[in-house]
Design an enzyme around this catalytic site. Structure first.
Site: not given
Ligand code: SAH
Length: 482
Positions: A254, A276, A389
């Site tokens: 991703d 994405k 998100m």
């Molecule tokens: N599968 C992922 C989530 C993916 S959806 C998980 O378990 O974390 C994508 C969202 O995840 C982003 O919009 C944000 O809200 C969050 N996100 C992903 N990486 C992040 C990070 N390092 N710090 C803060 N939020 C994060």
């Protein structure tokens, strides 16, 4: 160029004796190392002072002799350690030298023929780390890193691989493909789990399965690992994720997975960014599903690398459905989800006695009014919300939550770039945010809502670790490890 003053060797001691002269703490420390081997370990001293019974002596050939040291003690010896000072030590040193036996005298490097390294023991595999006696503390730190990097059951795995060696040579003719087989054997979670559970038969079964697969390379079935990459820092990958990445033919990743994490994969693996990123759908989900199936059907080892945990807001369901429908084999490797990393960064226990009895992970993206009503009810009943998100629509969400009856003074904590070196966090309230969305750094964010949020440490309350070197007597800033 610095050259080694020692030559690392693996010295045979099976069927021979390791002699330790002395009865104190130093002798005990050497005995602890010596009993890792299956040599006959003999401790000789006029007086035994240390507690040798504290050693784990199961299946160890070990003797303690409270005697005056004499020449016959060196019969059939492979190595000699001298741990005490005194008349016996002097005799032992002289006799060992005369007999040409390798000698180690504790704390007297000039008299040593060999040094004892820091040892990682995964018998029959061993790793010895030596600093030529100069920086033992550093050597031990290096050992800790190697310990963490090697599978716990590497020794059993090595024995298993040893048992298969002739068969592997018979069935796989190219050296390159053999290497590939061993690489996958080393990374196989199935074999690891079976060995961990002490189920040797099952481990053999999986290994044979893999071998047959590799032998029939043309009809070899591919495999997909859905892997959680964590929040974006290399060292928040799990060891399993790292191992699986090391045996990948293709890494499909991703946009949110930083380059440094993708780089943890096998060097010659093909990399497919399916990007994405928000507002830029370069690959539709359908196309990703198709790609995974297609790669697996070509016989490839595929790693589908997703940010955080693959099962949380990762659209894993669609990929799983596509693989099930096509009969593609797959496994899932969990990761540290963004909200977990964010809570750690903010020192925020998301569940808190008498304040928050649970936590809800929710997505703001695509959330409708019913969903927001639902969150408000949960937050009112004392659950912490961890919203994914939600960065760009925070203002609207805050206003909606107030409209649903959540107190406008409810705390909101925001963590941007959680788990990464550039992590930032700030504390606000529903009221403030519904008036004006806060200015935040670039990067993904988690928004926490609820009473527990106040117990975190926000803004600059968390001290940054200082970059200054703190020297203790054992480490030198100019030390180098070869
Ligand atoms: N599968 C992922 C989530 C993916 S959806 C998980 O378990 O974390 C994508 C969202 O995840 C982003 O919009 C944000 O809200 C969050 N996100 C992903 N990486 C992040 C990070 N390092 N710090 C803060 N939020 C994060």
């Amino acid at each position: 160029m610095t050259r080694l003053g020692i030559f690392p060797v693996s010295y045979k001691v099976r069927g021979k004796k390791i002699i330790i002269v002395g009865g104190g703490a130093e002798a005990l420390a050497k005995a602890r190392l010596a009993i890792k081997t299956d040599a006959h370990v003999v401790v000789i001293a006029r007086k035994i002072e240390a507690d040798f019974s504290s050693l784990d002596l199961e299946n160890v050939h070990f003797d303690v002799r409270e005697e005056v040291f004499a020449a016959h003690h060196l019969h059939n010896a492979a190595l000699v350690f001298v741990g005490d000072e005194g008349p016996d030590a002097e005799i032992a040193k002289r006799l060992a030298k005369e007999a040409g036996l390798p000698l180690n005298v504790v704390d007297q490097p000039d008299l040593c023929d060999f040094f004892t390294p820091a040892i990682v023991d995964r018998a029959p595999i061993s790793v010895a780390i030596s600093s030529e006696g100069e920086a033992p503390v550093l050597a031990r730190l290096v050992r800790a890193q190697i310990e963490a990097a090697l599978p716990l059951h590497l020794g059993k795995l090595a024995s298993l691989a040893g048992g298969l060696r002739h068969l592997v040579e018979k069935l796989i003719h190219s050296g390159d493909r053999r290497r590939k087989f061993y690489q996958e054997l080393l990374a196989s979670p199935q074999v690891e789990v079976a060995l961990g559970a002490g189920d040797q038969d099952k481990a053999n079964q999986w290994a044979n399965h893999l071998l047959v697969d590799h032998a029939n390379v043309d009809q070899r079935s591919g495999f997909v690992h859905l892997v959680g990459a964590g929040p974006g820092a290399e060292d928040l990958l799990t060891l399993r994720a790292q191992r699986v990445l090391q045996s990948a033919d293709v890494i499909v990743h991703d946009q949110l997975v930083p380059e440094g994490v993708v780089q943890m994969g096998r060097r010659d693996a093909e990399r497919v960014p399916v990007g994405k990123a928000k507002g830029r759908h370069s690959f539709t989900q359908k196309r990703i599903n198709k790609l995974l199936v297609q790669l697996a059907q070509e016989g490839k080892q595929v790693v589908r690398l997703k940010s955080g945990d693959p099962m949380i807001f990762g659209r894993a369901a669609e990929e799983i459905e596509a693989m099930d429908a096509a009969g593609v084999e797959y496994a899932i490797v969990p990761g540290v989800t963004a909200a977990a990393a964010a809570a750690s960064d903010a020192h925020l226990p998301v569940t808190l006695r008498n304040v928050a009895s649970g936590v809800v992970y929710a997505t703001a993206h695509g959330a409708n009014d019913t969903a927001v009503t639902h969150w408000a009810t949960l937050a009112k009943s004392g659950l912490t919300l961890g919203i994914y998100m939600g960065k760009s629509i925070m203002k609207e969400v805050a206003a909606q939550l107030i409209a649903e009856g959540l107190s406008s003074t409810t705390h909101v904590g925001i963590v941007v770039n959680a788990g990464r070196a550039n992590s930032e966090r700030c504390l606000s309230s529903l009221q403030e945010i519904s008036n004006q969305a806060p200015q935040l750094a670039d990067g993904p964010a988690i928004v926490f809502v609820g009473e527990a949020v106040a117990s975190g440490k926000w803004l600059n309350e968390i001290e940054q670790p200082s970059n200054e070197l703190e020297l203790d007597g054992d480490t030198r800033p100019d030390m180098q490890v070869a």
